[in-house]
Design a protein around this motif. Sequence first.
Motif, PDB file in Angstrom:
ATOM      1  N   UNK A 265     -52.362  14.377 -45.088  1.00 41.72           N
ATOM      2  CA  UNK A 265     -53.692  13.865 -45.432  1.00 41.72           C
ATOM      3  C   UNK A 265     -54.538  13.623 -44.177  1.00 41.72           C
ATOM      4  N   UNK A 266     -54.802  14.681 -43.432  1.00 42.80           N
ATOM      5  CA  UNK A 266     -55.597  14.552 -42.201  1.00 42.80           C
ATOM      6  C   UNK A 266     -56.948  13.894 -42.461  1.00 42.80           C
ATOM      7  N   UNK A 267     -57.592  14.288 -43.548  1.00 43.03           N
ATOM      8  CA  UNK A 267     -58.938  13.758 -43.821  1.00 43.03           C
ATOM      9  C   UNK A 267     -58.892  12.252 -44.083  1.00 43.03           C
ATOM     10  N   UNK A 268     -57.826  11.766 -44.711  1.00 44.40           N
ATOM     11  CA  UNK A 268     -57.700  10.329 -44.980  1.00 44.40           C
ATOM     12  C   UNK A 268     -57.559   9.569 -43.663  1.00 44.40           C
ATOM     13  N   UNK A 269     -56.782  10.115 -42.745  1.00 49.14           N
ATOM     14  CA  UNK A 269     -56.619   9.463 -41.447  1.00 49.14           C
ATOM     15  C   UNK A 269     -57.954   9.423 -40.707  1.00 49.14           C
ATOM     16  N   UNK A 270     -58.731  10.501 -40.782  1.00 45.84           N
ATOM     17  CA  UNK A 270     -60.052  10.521 -40.144  1.00 45.84           C
ATOM     18  C   UNK A 270     -60.987   9.490 -40.777  1.00 45.84           C
ATOM     19  N   UNK A 271     -60.986   9.410 -42.113  1.00 49.44           N
ATOM     20  CA  UNK A 271     -61.810   8.408 -42.809  1.00 49.44           C
ATOM     21  C   UNK A 271     -61.370   6.992 -42.423  1.00 49.44           C
ATOM     22  N   UNK A 272     -60.068   6.793 -42.382  1.00 39.76           N
ATOM     23  CA  UNK A 272     -59.511   5.493 -42.004  1.00 39.76           C
ATOM     24  C   UNK A 272     -59.961   5.112 -40.595  1.00 39.76           C
TER      25      UNK A 272
ATOM     26  N   UNK B 123     -40.534   3.077 -45.087  1.00 35.67           N
ATOM     27  CA  UNK B 123     -41.999   3.088 -45.112  1.00 35.67           C
ATOM     28  C   UNK B 123     -42.573   3.865 -43.930  1.00 35.67           C
ATOM     29  N   UNK B 124     -41.920   3.791 -42.788  1.00 34.15           N
ATOM     30  CA  UNK B 124     -42.380   4.535 -41.614  1.00 34.15           C
ATOM     31  C   UNK B 124     -42.327   6.035 -41.889  1.00 34.15           C
ATOM     32  N   UNK B 125     -41.223   6.501 -42.465  1.00 34.29           N
ATOM     33  CA  UNK B 125     -41.103   7.933 -42.807  1.00 34.29           C
ATOM     34  C   UNK B 125     -42.133   8.338 -43.854  1.00 34.29           C
ATOM     35  N   UNK B 126     -42.315   7.480 -44.845  1.00 33.58           N
ATOM     36  CA  UNK B 126     -43.276   7.774 -45.906  1.00 33.58           C
ATOM     37  C   UNK B 126     -44.698   7.830 -45.333  1.00 33.58           C
TER      38      UNK B 126
ATOM     39  N   UNK C  14     -49.526  10.792 -43.645  1.00 39.46           N
ATOM     40  CA  UNK C  14     -50.530  11.128 -42.626  1.00 39.46           C
ATOM     41  C   UNK C  14     -50.529  12.627 -42.335  1.00 39.46           C
ATOM     42  N   UNK C  15     -49.356  13.230 -42.247  1.00 39.11           N
ATOM     43  CA  UNK C  15     -49.288  14.673 -41.942  1.00 39.11           C
ATOM     44  C   UNK C  15     -49.867  15.519 -43.079  1.00 39.11           C
TER      45      UNK C  15
END
Length: 187
Positions: free
Chosen positions: A87-94, A76-79, A84-85
């Motif tokens: 989906x930059x925009x998802x990390x920013x939204x998060x 799960x850590x690798x996934x 994250x790498x």
Amino acid sequence: MAIKTNDWVRSYSAGVWRVLSEVPPHFEMRTSPDEPKELYDGPLFIVKRIVNNKWKPAFEIEAAHAAFIKPLNKADTKKLEAFISQNDSVLNEFTSYERPLKCILNIGFALKRKSDLKKLRDEVAAILGEDLSKGVSAPAIAKAISSTSYAALCNESPQSGTLQFVNFNYEIRRRELIFREMNALNF
């Protein structure tokens, strides 16, 4: 492995979560002035979900006891790192996602008439006065209820009305949860 702030974990609810903070030690909620003070059997963590179990963005915030929080396994850590790498925009939204986390104290009453609920609420509101907006503890709420004309009906069955008190974001003062909102519910 000890859980700490910013760890990625699995929680009670589905998905991948990040630990935002640990809730400070506090007493269990009490609905009667006679109940003894007992520390919550913690630790309790505030966690924020980035994805659900299908690896789709699904932002949420909740509190979870440490017994339900587990570090991510290696797969799960690798996934997650790959997600994250890519989906930059998802990390920013998060990161920017916020909503108040509510902790609820429900106190039930065996009211004889539905019209008694509004009277009960008004009595408790009058006793608490402006203190409610400044924040009150469960013992202060229990004391206020005990001085109303409905005190004998508190925590009795069959329950027909509820006073609900809301704590936001686990605000704690002197080890007591602090409540800033009161609602009257017809059940």
